[in-house]
Design a protein around this motif. Structure first.
Motif, PDB file in Angstrom:
ATOM      1  N   THR A  52       0.860  -1.182   0.000  1.00 28.12           N
ATOM      2  CA  THR A  52       0.000   0.000   0.000  1.00 28.12           C
ATOM      3  C   THR A  52       0.896   1.232   0.000  1.00 28.12           C
ATOM      4  O   THR A  52       2.101   1.152   0.242  1.00 28.12           O
ATOM      5  CB  THR A  52      -0.905   0.023   1.247  1.00 28.12           C
ATOM      6  N   ARG A  53       0.318   2.355  -0.269  1.00 27.93           N
ATOM      7  CA  ARG A  53       1.080   3.616  -0.294  1.00 27.93           C
ATOM      8  C   ARG A  53       1.714   3.884   1.066  1.00 27.93           C
ATOM      9  O   ARG A  53       2.869   4.300   1.153  1.00 27.93           O
ATOM     10  CB  ARG A  53       0.148   4.772  -0.702  1.00 27.93           C
ATOM     11  N   GLU A  54       0.975   3.580   2.125  1.00 23.64           N
ATOM     12  CA  GLU A  54       1.499   3.796   3.474  1.00 23.64           C
ATOM     13  C   GLU A  54       2.696   2.882   3.739  1.00 23.64           C
ATOM     14  O   GLU A  54       3.712   3.318   4.296  1.00 23.64           O
ATOM     15  CB  GLU A  54       0.406   3.514   4.507  1.00 23.64           C
ATOM     16  N   GLU A  55       2.607   1.622   3.317  1.00 23.54           N
ATOM     17  CA  GLU A  55       3.716   0.690   3.510  1.00 23.54           C
ATOM     18  C   GLU A  55       4.943   1.118   2.706  1.00 23.54           C
ATOM     19  O   GLU A  55       6.075   1.025   3.186  1.00 23.54           O
ATOM     20  CB  GLU A  55       3.291  -0.726   3.111  1.00 23.54           C
ATOM     21  N   LEU A  57       5.728   4.198   1.912  1.00 18.18           N
ATOM     22  CA  LEU A  57       6.302   5.356   2.586  1.00 18.18           C
ATOM     23  C   LEU A  57       7.056   4.956   3.852  1.00 18.18           C
ATOM     24  O   LEU A  57       8.125   5.506   4.156  1.00 18.18           O
ATOM     25  CB  LEU A  57       5.210   6.376   2.910  1.00 18.18           C
ATOM     26  N   LEU A  58       6.525   3.980   4.597  1.00 18.38           N
ATOM     27  CA  LEU A  58       7.210   3.516   5.795  1.00 18.38           C
ATOM     28  C   LEU A  58       8.543   2.863   5.436  1.00 18.38           C
ATOM     29  O   LEU A  58       9.558   3.075   6.122  1.00 18.38           O
ATOM     30  CB  LEU A  58       6.328   2.528   6.559  1.00 18.38           C
TER      31      LEU A  58
END
Length: 86
Positions: A52-55, A57-58
């Motif tokens: 996902t986009r959040e993953e 970025l992390l």
């Protein structure tokens, strides 16, 4: 030298093994890594599903933190080489 064995230490070891372990002490021992090492847990393989986009970025954030720490340590090392303490 009846059996053409040049190293006396080998015979001493055989005698000690026989005294401690009877006939099992003279049997050949397995060579190489122990079998228990074959059960080593490997890292999980990446799954086929996209992050996902959040993953993403992390992961990028973690990579940049590591890069930043590496650069800080490199700078400290070069600084220490330039200015050695007496």
């Amino acid at each position: 030298m009846r059996f053409n064995i040049s190293d006396v230490a080998i015979v001493v070891k055989w005698k000690k093994d026989f005294t401690n372990f009877i006939i099992d002490g003279l049997r050949p021992k397995p060579k190489g890594r122990p079998i228990s090492m074959s059960d080593y847990k490997r890292k999980k393989r990446k799954s086929d599903k996209p992050l996902t986009r959040e993953e993403e970025l992390l992961k990028e954030n973690e990579r940049l933190r590591c890069e930043n720490e590496l650069l800080k340590k490199l700078q400290a090392l070069t600084q220490a080489r330039r200015n050695p303490k007496p």
